[in-house]
Design a protein around this motif. Structure first.
Motif, PDB file in Angstrom:
ATOM      1  N   GLU A   1       0.857  -1.182   0.000  1.00  0.00           N
ATOM      2  CA  GLU A   1       0.000   0.000   0.000  1.00  0.00           C
ATOM      3  C   GLU A   1       0.896   1.235   0.000  1.00  0.00           C
ATOM      4  O   GLU A   1       2.104   1.140   0.182  1.00  0.00           O
ATOM      5  N   LYS A   2       0.296   2.375  -0.218  1.00  0.00           N
ATOM      6  CA  LYS A   2       1.006   3.659  -0.124  1.00  0.00           C
ATOM      7  C   LYS A   2       2.325   3.655  -0.898  1.00  0.00           C
ATOM      8  O   LYS A   2       3.379   3.953  -0.347  1.00  0.00           O
ATOM      9  N   THR A   3       2.241   3.310  -2.168  1.00  0.00           N
ATOM     10  CA  THR A   3       3.436   3.267  -3.008  1.00  0.00           C
ATOM     11  C   THR A   3       3.088   3.694  -4.422  1.00  0.00           C
ATOM     12  O   THR A   3       1.936   3.573  -4.841  1.00  0.00           O
ATOM     13  N   ASP A   4       4.081   4.169  -5.132  1.00  0.00           N
ATOM     14  CA  ASP A   4       3.879   4.482  -6.543  1.00  0.00           C
ATOM     15  C   ASP A   4       4.473   3.379  -7.418  1.00  0.00           C
ATOM     16  O   ASP A   4       4.641   3.548  -8.620  1.00  0.00           O
ATOM     17  N   GLN A   5       4.776   2.227  -6.817  1.00  0.00           N
ATOM     18  CA  GLN A   5       5.362   1.115  -7.559  1.00  0.00           C
ATOM     19  C   GLN A   5       4.351   0.380  -8.439  1.00  0.00           C
ATOM     20  O   GLN A   5       4.750  -0.405  -9.288  1.00  0.00           O
ATOM     21  N   VAL A   6       3.078   0.595  -8.217  1.00  0.00           N
ATOM     22  CA  VAL A   6       2.052  -0.077  -9.013  1.00  0.00           C
ATOM     23  C   VAL A   6       1.278   0.949  -9.817  1.00  0.00           C
ATOM     24  O   VAL A   6       1.106   2.087  -9.385  1.00  0.00           O
ATOM     25  N   ARG A   7       0.827   0.523 -10.989  1.00  0.00           N
ATOM     26  CA  ARG A   7      -0.024   1.403 -11.805  1.00  0.00           C
ATOM     27  C   ARG A   7      -1.347   1.614 -11.074  1.00  0.00           C
ATOM     28  O   ARG A   7      -1.829   2.718 -10.967  1.00  0.00           O
TER      29      ARG A   7
ATOM     30  N   ASP B   1      -9.971  -2.133  -0.533  1.00  0.00           N
ATOM     31  CA  ASP B   1     -10.439  -0.792  -0.860  1.00  0.00           C
ATOM     32  C   ASP B   1      -9.675  -0.157  -2.035  1.00  0.00           C
ATOM     33  O   ASP B   1      -9.433   1.046  -2.039  1.00  0.00           O
ATOM     34  N   SER B   2      -9.270  -0.980  -2.988  1.00  0.00           N
ATOM     35  CA  SER B   2      -8.515  -0.562  -4.177  1.00  0.00           C
ATOM     36  C   SER B   2      -7.229   0.191  -3.837  1.00  0.00           C
ATOM     37  O   SER B   2      -6.625   0.804  -4.698  1.00  0.00           O
ATOM     38  N   SER B   3      -6.813   0.125  -2.584  1.00  0.00           N
ATOM     39  CA  SER B   3      -5.607   0.865  -2.201  1.00  0.00           C
ATOM     40  C   SER B   3      -4.563  -0.010  -1.532  1.00  0.00           C
ATOM     41  O   SER B   3      -3.548   0.498  -1.055  1.00  0.00           O
ATOM     42  N   GLY B   4      -4.804  -1.312  -1.494  1.00  0.00           N
ATOM     43  CA  GLY B   4      -3.825  -2.198  -0.885  1.00  0.00           C
ATOM     44  C   GLY B   4      -4.091  -3.636  -1.263  1.00  0.00           C
ATOM     45  O   GLY B   4      -5.226  -4.019  -1.562  1.00  0.00           O
ATOM     46  N   THR B   5      -3.023  -4.430  -1.260  1.00  0.00           N
ATOM     47  CA  THR B   5      -3.105  -5.855  -1.513  1.00  0.00           C
ATOM     48  C   THR B   5      -2.515  -6.552  -0.303  1.00  0.00           C
ATOM     49  O   THR B   5      -1.374  -6.274   0.083  1.00  0.00           O
ATOM     50  N   ILE B   6      -3.305  -7.427   0.324  1.00  0.00           N
ATOM     51  CA  ILE B   6      -2.889  -8.133   1.526  1.00  0.00           C
ATOM     52  C   ILE B   6      -2.646  -9.596   1.165  1.00  0.00           C
ATOM     53  O   ILE B   6      -3.505 -10.244   0.559  1.00  0.00           O
ATOM     54  N   LEU B   7      -1.483 -10.093   1.526  1.00  0.00           N
ATOM     55  CA  LEU B   7      -1.065 -11.460   1.214  1.00  0.00           C
ATOM     56  C   LEU B   7      -1.005 -12.254   2.514  1.00  0.00           C
ATOM     57  O   LEU B   7      -0.232 -11.896   3.417  1.00  0.00           O
ATOM     58  N   ILE B   8      -1.793 -13.316   2.603  1.00  0.00           N
ATOM     59  CA  ILE B   8      -1.885 -14.090   3.841  1.00  0.00           C
ATOM     60  C   ILE B   8      -1.457 -15.532   3.594  1.00  0.00           C
ATOM     61  O   ILE B   8      -2.042 -16.228   2.758  1.00  0.00           O
ATOM     62  N   ASN B   9      -0.436 -15.949   4.321  1.00  0.00           N
ATOM     63  CA  ASN B   9       0.009 -17.335   4.360  1.00  0.00           C
ATOM     64  C   ASN B   9       0.608 -17.833   3.039  1.00  0.00           C
ATOM     65  O   ASN B   9       0.580 -19.025   2.763  1.00  0.00           O
ATOM     66  N   LEU B  10       1.129 -16.931   2.233  1.00  0.00           N
ATOM     67  CA  LEU B  10       1.756 -17.362   0.987  1.00  0.00           C
ATOM     68  C   LEU B  10       3.115 -17.981   1.273  1.00  0.00           C
ATOM     69  O   LEU B  10       3.795 -17.578   2.219  1.00  0.00           O
ATOM     70  N   PRO B  11       3.527 -18.956   0.450  1.00  0.00           N
ATOM     71  CA  PRO B  11       4.853 -19.553   0.648  1.00  0.00           C
ATOM     72  C   PRO B  11       5.953 -18.503   0.547  1.00  0.00           C
ATOM     73  O   PRO B  11       5.813 -17.504  -0.167  1.00  0.00           O
ATOM     74  N   ALA B  12       7.067 -18.745   1.233  1.00  0.00           N
ATOM     75  CA  ALA B  12       8.169 -17.778   1.296  1.00  0.00           C
ATOM     76  C   ALA B  12       8.674 -17.393  -0.086  1.00  0.00           C
ATOM     77  O   ALA B  12       8.936 -16.210  -0.338  1.00  0.00           O
TER      78      ALA B  12
END
Length: 152
Positions: free
Chosen positions: A7-13, A120-131
């Motif tokens: 979130e809070k980054t300009d790294q994504v379009r 809320d179109s402003s963040g991506t949350i990743l839960i329990n993904l492999p390392a």
């Protein structure tokens, strides 16, 4: 640490373009079945209803390939192919305190291997993904951080 947020980054379009999320994480949607819930999108492609629904990995990959779509709210729950539990309560992200209560959230769908939440179109949350998946995502988006640090 198993939960991360971008979130809070300009790294994504723009956030929560799942085609970009899967690519950055080096996830092949075809390797899983998917329960997608709590869906709100920036537009509705013809024939697509934003109801909670199951996708095979092939169906989800084809859908995302065919449509440039932003998921404003949604939870993508990955399960082993052929395993489709009946949700007691559909996974949700909007107003879900589990993400912000200071504990390490687990996937909400029983039997899910991992969960990706569009917040809320402003963040991506990743839960329990492999390392290795998190490593790939962080390589693409270095501003990804543990969710616990976003709560402080």
């Amino acid at each position: 640490m198993k939960t991360f947020i971008l979130e809070k980054t300009d790294q994504v379009r723009w956030y929560t373009n799942m085609r970009d999320v899967f690519e950055a994480a080096n996830i092949a949607p075809q390797d899983y079945d998917w329960y997608v819930s709590d869906i709100e999108t920036n537009w509705r492609p013809p024939g697509f209803e934003p109801d909670d629904q199951w996708f095979t990995g092939d169906e989800l990959a084809a859908f995302l390939h065919a449509h440039e779509i932003q998921f404003i709210w949604a939870v993508f729950s990955a399960v082993p192919k052929g395993f489709r539990p009946i949700p007691a309560l559909a996974p949700y992200v909007e107003d879900n305190p589990r993400y912000w209560d200071g504990t390490e959230p687990e996937p909400q769908l029983e039997g899910a291997l991992f969960e990706i939440a569009c917040w809320d179109s402003s963040g991506t949350i990743l839960i329990n993904l492999p390392a290795q998946v998190i490593d790939s995502f962080v390589t693409r988006y270095p501003n990804t951080k543990p969710l616990a640090t976003a709560r402080s």
